[in-house]
Design a protein around this motif. Structure first.
Motif, PDB file in Angstrom:
ATOM      1  N   THR A 139     -41.189 -26.320 102.655  1.00 12.92           N
ATOM      2  CA  THR A 139     -40.911 -24.896 102.813  1.00 12.92           C
ATOM      3  C   THR A 139     -40.542 -24.296 101.462  1.00 12.92           C
ATOM      4  OG1 THR A 139     -38.581 -25.361 103.347  1.00 12.92           O
ATOM      5  CG2 THR A 139     -40.118 -25.122 105.189  1.00 12.92           C
ATOM      6  N   ARG A 140     -40.796 -23.010 101.328  1.00 11.41           N
ATOM      7  CA  ARG A 140     -40.408 -22.280 100.118  1.00 11.41           C
ATOM      8  C   ARG A 140     -39.773 -20.956 100.532  1.00 11.41           C
ATOM      9  NH1 ARG A 140     -44.297 -20.849  95.051  1.00 11.41           N
ATOM     10  NH2 ARG A 140     -43.808 -23.038  94.621  1.00 11.41           N
ATOM     11  N   ILE A 141     -38.616 -20.658  99.959  1.00 11.48           N
ATOM     12  CA  ILE A 141     -37.955 -19.381 100.186  1.00 11.48           C
ATOM     13  C   ILE A 141     -37.933 -18.611  98.875  1.00 11.48           C
ATOM     14  CG2 ILE A 141     -35.648 -20.338  99.786  1.00 11.48           C
ATOM     15  CD1 ILE A 141     -34.642 -18.324 101.920  1.00 11.48           C
ATOM     16  N   THR A 142     -38.215 -17.313  98.934  1.00 12.40           N
ATOM     17  CA  THR A 142     -38.317 -16.482  97.737  1.00 12.40           C
ATOM     18  C   THR A 142     -37.476 -15.224  97.893  1.00 12.40           C
ATOM     19  OG1 THR A 142     -40.587 -17.250  97.335  1.00 12.40           O
ATOM     20  CG2 THR A 142     -39.889 -15.242  96.196  1.00 12.40           C
ATOM     21  N   LEU A 143     -36.701 -14.912  96.872  1.00  8.64           N
ATOM     22  CA  LEU A 143     -35.952 -13.662  96.787  1.00  8.64           C
ATOM     23  C   LEU A 143     -36.527 -12.860  95.634  1.00  8.64           C
ATOM     24  CD1 LEU A 143     -32.309 -15.050  97.119  1.00  8.64           C
ATOM     25  CD2 LEU A 143     -33.711 -14.062  98.942  1.00  8.64           C
ATOM     26  N   ALA A 144     -36.778 -11.560  95.846  1.00 11.70           N
ATOM     27  CA  ALA A 144     -37.417 -10.763  94.814  1.00 11.70           C
ATOM     28  C   ALA A 144     -36.821  -9.362  94.750  1.00 11.70           C
ATOM     29  CB  ALA A 144     -38.928 -10.670  95.066  1.00 11.70           C
ATOM     30  N   HIS A 145     -36.796  -8.821  93.546  1.00 14.96           N
ATOM     31  CA  HIS A 145     -36.383  -7.441  93.328  1.00 14.96           C
ATOM     32  C   HIS A 145     -37.397  -6.788  92.402  1.00 14.96           C
ATOM     33  CE1 HIS A 145     -33.991  -3.860  92.526  1.00 14.96           C
ATOM     34  NE2 HIS A 145     -34.203  -4.067  91.232  1.00 14.96           N
ATOM     35  N   ALA A 146     -37.817  -5.571  92.740  1.00 17.09           N
ATOM     36  CA  ALA A 146     -38.775  -4.830  91.921  1.00 17.09           C
ATOM     37  C   ALA A 146     -38.286  -3.397  91.731  1.00 17.09           C
ATOM     38  CB  ALA A 146     -40.160  -4.830  92.567  1.00 17.09           C
ATOM     39  N   ARG A 147     -38.533  -2.868  90.549  1.00 14.23           N
ATOM     40  CA  ARG A 147     -38.227  -1.463  90.260  1.00 14.23           C
ATOM     41  C   ARG A 147     -39.490  -0.820  89.707  1.00 14.23           C
ATOM     42  NH1 ARG A 147     -32.849   0.579  87.397  1.00 14.23           N
ATOM     43  NH2 ARG A 147     -32.214   0.233  89.570  1.00 14.23           N
ATOM     44  N   ASN A 148     -39.899   0.273  90.346  1.00 12.96           N
ATOM     45  CA  ASN A 148     -41.086   0.997  89.920  1.00 12.96           C
ATOM     46  C   ASN A 148     -40.675   2.324  89.297  1.00 12.96           C
ATOM     47  OD1 ASN A 148     -44.138   1.098  90.032  1.00 12.96           O
ATOM     48  ND2 ASN A 148     -43.653   3.035  91.042  1.00 12.96           N
ATOM     49  N   ALA A 149     -40.988   2.485  88.017  1.00 18.22           N
ATOM     50  CA  ALA A 149     -40.704   3.735  87.314  1.00 18.22           C
ATOM     51  C   ALA A 149     -42.019   4.467  87.106  1.00 18.22           C
ATOM     52  CB  ALA A 149     -40.033   3.455  85.970  1.00 18.22           C
ATOM     53  N   SER A 150     -42.140   5.659  87.677  1.00 18.71           N
ATOM     54  CA  SER A 150     -43.386   6.401  87.672  1.00 18.71           C
ATOM     55  C   SER A 150     -43.228   7.735  86.965  1.00 18.71           C
ATOM     56  CB  SER A 150     -43.866   6.640  89.113  1.00 18.71           C
ATOM     57  OG  SER A 150     -45.052   7.399  89.138  1.00 18.71           O
ATOM     58  N   THR A 151     -44.327   8.200  86.362  1.00 17.89           N
ATOM     59  CA  THR A 151     -44.322   9.527  85.759  1.00 17.89           C
ATOM     60  C   THR A 151     -44.262  10.616  86.818  1.00 17.89           C
ATOM     61  OG1 THR A 151     -46.741   9.456  85.667  1.00 17.89           O
ATOM     62  CG2 THR A 151     -45.557   8.780  83.688  1.00 17.89           C
ATOM     63  N   VAL A 152     -44.558  10.261  88.074  1.00 17.44           N
ATOM     64  CA  VAL A 152     -44.367  11.158  89.213  1.00 17.44           C
ATOM     65  C   VAL A 152     -43.106  10.680  89.926  1.00 17.44           C
ATOM     66  CG1 VAL A 152     -45.318  12.015  91.384  1.00 17.44           C
ATOM     67  CG2 VAL A 152     -46.833  11.606  89.435  1.00 17.44           C
ATOM     68  N   ALA A 153     -42.040  11.453  89.834  1.00 18.94           N
ATOM     69  CA  ALA A 153     -40.726  10.984  90.284  1.00 18.94           C
ATOM     70  C   ALA A 153     -40.733  10.503  91.728  1.00 18.94           C
ATOM     71  CB  ALA A 153     -39.693  12.103  90.109  1.00 18.94           C
ATOM     72  N   LEU A 154     -41.499  11.147  92.606  1.00 21.33           N
ATOM     73  CA  LEU A 154     -41.513  10.763  94.012  1.00 21.33           C
ATOM     74  C   LEU A 154     -42.040   9.348  94.228  1.00 21.33           C
ATOM     75  CD1 LEU A 154     -42.782  14.043  95.741  1.00 21.33           C
ATOM     76  CD2 LEU A 154     -40.472  13.104  95.788  1.00 21.33           C
ATOM     77  N   GLU A 155     -42.811   8.807  93.274  1.00 23.45           N
ATOM     78  CA  GLU A 155     -43.402   7.481  93.420  1.00 23.45           C
ATOM     79  C   GLU A 155     -42.487   6.370  92.900  1.00 23.45           C
ATOM     80  OE1 GLU A 155     -46.083   6.738  94.951  1.00 23.45           O
ATOM     81  OE2 GLU A 155     -47.325   8.554  95.035  1.00 23.45           O
ATOM     82  N   SER A 156     -41.336   6.701  92.335  1.00 24.74           N
ATOM     83  CA  SER A 156     -40.402   5.692  91.837  1.00 24.74           C
ATOM     84  C   SER A 156     -39.588   5.111  92.987  1.00 24.74           C
ATOM     85  CB  SER A 156     -39.462   6.303  90.789  1.00 24.74           C
ATOM     86  OG  SER A 156     -40.189   6.787  89.677  1.00 24.74           O
ATOM     87  N   ARG A 191     -37.166  -2.004  95.242  1.00 29.85           N
ATOM     88  CA  ARG A 191     -37.560  -2.809  96.398  1.00 29.85           C
ATOM     89  C   ARG A 191     -36.885  -4.180  96.327  1.00 29.85           C
ATOM     90  NH1 ARG A 191     -43.594  -3.089  96.789  1.00 29.85           N
ATOM     91  NH2 ARG A 191     -43.312  -1.182  97.985  1.00 29.85           N
ATOM     92  N   ASN A 192     -36.282  -4.584  97.440  1.00 29.09           N
ATOM     93  CA  ASN A 192     -35.719  -5.919  97.588  1.00 29.09           C
ATOM     94  C   ASN A 192     -36.431  -6.614  98.742  1.00 29.09           C
ATOM     95  OD1 ASN A 192     -33.496  -5.809  95.593  1.00 29.09           O
ATOM     96  ND2 ASN A 192     -32.698  -4.205  96.944  1.00 29.09           N
ATOM     97  N   GLY A 193     -36.673  -7.906  98.565  1.00 29.81           N
ATOM     98  CA  GLY A 193     -37.392  -8.613  99.609  1.00 29.81           C
ATOM     99  C   GLY A 193     -37.053 -10.082  99.664  1.00 29.81           C
ATOM    100  N   ILE A 194     -37.359 -10.694 100.807  1.00 32.28           N
ATOM    101  CA  ILE A 194     -37.172 -12.123 101.013  1.00 32.28           C
ATOM    102  C   ILE A 194     -38.372 -12.644 101.783  1.00 32.28           C
ATOM    103  CG2 ILE A 194     -35.822 -11.729 103.125  1.00 32.28           C
ATOM    104  CD1 ILE A 194     -34.260 -14.290 102.448  1.00 32.28           C
ATOM    105  N   SER A 234     -38.951  -6.712 103.501  1.00 31.17           N
ATOM    106  CA  SER A 234     -38.656  -5.977 102.275  1.00 31.17           C
ATOM    107  C   SER A 234     -38.157  -4.578 102.620  1.00 31.17           C
ATOM    108  CB  SER A 234     -39.900  -5.868 101.372  1.00 31.17           C
ATOM    109  OG  SER A 234     -40.892  -5.047 101.977  1.00 31.17           O
ATOM    110  N   ARG A 235     -37.399  -4.014 101.680  1.00 27.69           N
ATOM    111  CA  ARG A 235     -36.897  -2.650 101.840  1.00 27.69           C
ATOM    112  C   ARG A 235     -37.130  -1.900 100.541  1.00 27.69           C
ATOM    113  NH1 ARG A 235     -30.894  -0.599 103.834  1.00 27.69           N
ATOM    114  NH2 ARG A 235     -30.878   1.370 102.698  1.00 27.69           N
ATOM    115  N   SER A 236     -37.773  -0.742 100.650  1.00 30.48           N
ATOM    116  CA  SER A 236     -38.076   0.091  99.488  1.00 30.48           C
ATOM    117  C   SER A 236     -37.301   1.391  99.587  1.00 30.48           C
ATOM    118  CB  SER A 236     -39.582   0.393  99.412  1.00 30.48           C
ATOM    119  OG  SER A 236     -40.335  -0.806  99.334  1.00 30.48           O
ATOM    120  N   ASP A 237     -36.522   1.697  98.539  1.00 34.34           N
ATOM    121  CA  ASP A 237     -35.739   2.925  98.485  1.00 34.34           C
ATOM    122  C   ASP A 237     -36.322   3.837  97.411  1.00 34.34           C
ATOM    123  OD1 ASP A 237     -33.435   2.524 100.381  1.00 34.34           O
ATOM    124  OD2 ASP A 237     -33.196   0.741  99.135  1.00 34.34           O
TER     125      ASP A 237
END
Length: 314
Positions: free
Chosen positions: A206-223, A226-229, A250-253
């Motif tokens: 088995t493999r368990i993965t924890l991840a965090h991502a941050r998206n910075a966009s030139t269109v503010a609404l697209e930023s 995201r946290n996920g498992i 995952s959860r995207s804010d």
């Protein structure tokens, strides 16, 4: 999609391919969609050079989706990776550079060019356990002007994007007014992930993965942040048959939206794959399911994808 490949000598070029057919209930990942059958083909080539204390790997791969209507999509990527054993050969350090083009006739807002830098470290703890840490910075240059949130949720996150006849949500109102509000955007996505693999027996891991991502966009609404498992299990039934199952959340804010447009997406996904190896070929069938719930109803969706095919290498 995963490509099956076998190891050859470092002086050779490894070639691999995959062909499959399937059915997608929501290829645009939109609130309202049409079911579509599809055919998929992927090809890859890898060349590895053995240096004095490290390896240098070059890879070229691409895939193409052929749907019932004229809404196909394709992706082509080129990458190079340098890797070196460290920590008395218990660890492996890898640095890679990649670039890709992605085109989509169904959701033009998702068409883009990409470039990425990735650093990964894998370490063997003992005979049963390994851990890995990866960090990536990816640049996404979208080719077509579009309205905010008119692409697939989290498009470009690494999972395959598909095509189809249905129209994505977010394309609303008269065309003249929408065209005036469309913008071309560039995103920079930073991702860090930690994973741990445990072999419970010679046939089960088995493999368990924890991840965090941050998206910075030139269109503010697209930023967004995201946290996920994710959890992946692999079971070897025998030398020929292998069963894989996965479950993720995952959860995207979208923190840069106006208060009246505050958006948060929570996604559940599950996958099941059965594989049968026959020499350098592998037959497979898979089922994938996604349920995404958004605080903005028109961006909630469900998707199921079923496909069967064959992968090969030579």
């Amino acid at each position: 999609m995963l490509l099956f490949s076998c190891q050859t000598s470092a002086d050779d070029i490894e070639l691999s391919g995959e062909a499959s057919v399937g059915y997608d209930t929501n290829p645009a990942q939109s609130h309202a969609s049409e079911d579509l059958a599809f055919a998929h083909i992927a090809l890859g080539a890898v060349k590895t050079l053995n240096l004095e204390q490290s390896d240098l790997r070059f890879a070229l791969d691409g895939w193409y989706h052929d749907y019932e209507a004229d809404n196909d999509s394709y992706r082509l990527s080129l990458s190079s990776a340098w890797s070196r054993p460290i920590a008395r050969d218990r660890g492996l350090l890898t640095f890679s550079v990649s670039g890709a083009i992605y085109r989509d006739a169904l959701v033009p807002a998702d068409a883009r060019n990409e470039g990425a830098l990735t650093l990964r470290y894998d370490h063997i703890l003992n005979a049963r356990d390994t851990v890995g840490l990866s960090a990536e910075v990816r640049r996404l240059d979208y080719r077509n002007p579009s309205l905010p949130w008119s692409g697939r949720p989290g498009s470009g996150s690494g999972r395959q994007n598909s095509g189809g006849r249905c129209k994505p949500s977010g394309r609303q109102g008269p065309r003249r007014r929408s065209a005036a509000l469309e913008q071309r955007r560039n995103d920079q996505r930073s991702t860090i992930a930690l994973d741990a693999t445990h072999a419970w027996s010679p046939t089960l891991s088995t493999r368990i993965t924890l991840a965090h991502a941050r998206n910075a966009s030139t269109v503010a609404l697209e930023s967004y942040d995201r946290n996920g498992i994710g959890l992946l299990a692999q079971f070897m039934l025998n030398n020929a048959w292998r069963l894989e199952s996965g479950l993720g959340w995952s959860r995207s804010d979208y923190s840069h939206t106006q208060r009246r447009l505050e958006r948060r997406d929570e996604e559940l996904n599950a996958a099941l794959v059965i594989r049968h190896r026959r020499g350098a070929r592998e037959l497979f069938c898979s089922l994938d399911w996604i349920d995404s719930d958004s605080t903005i109803d028109v961006h909630s969706f469900r998707q199921q994808v079923a496909q069967c095919g064959m992968a090969w290498s030579f």
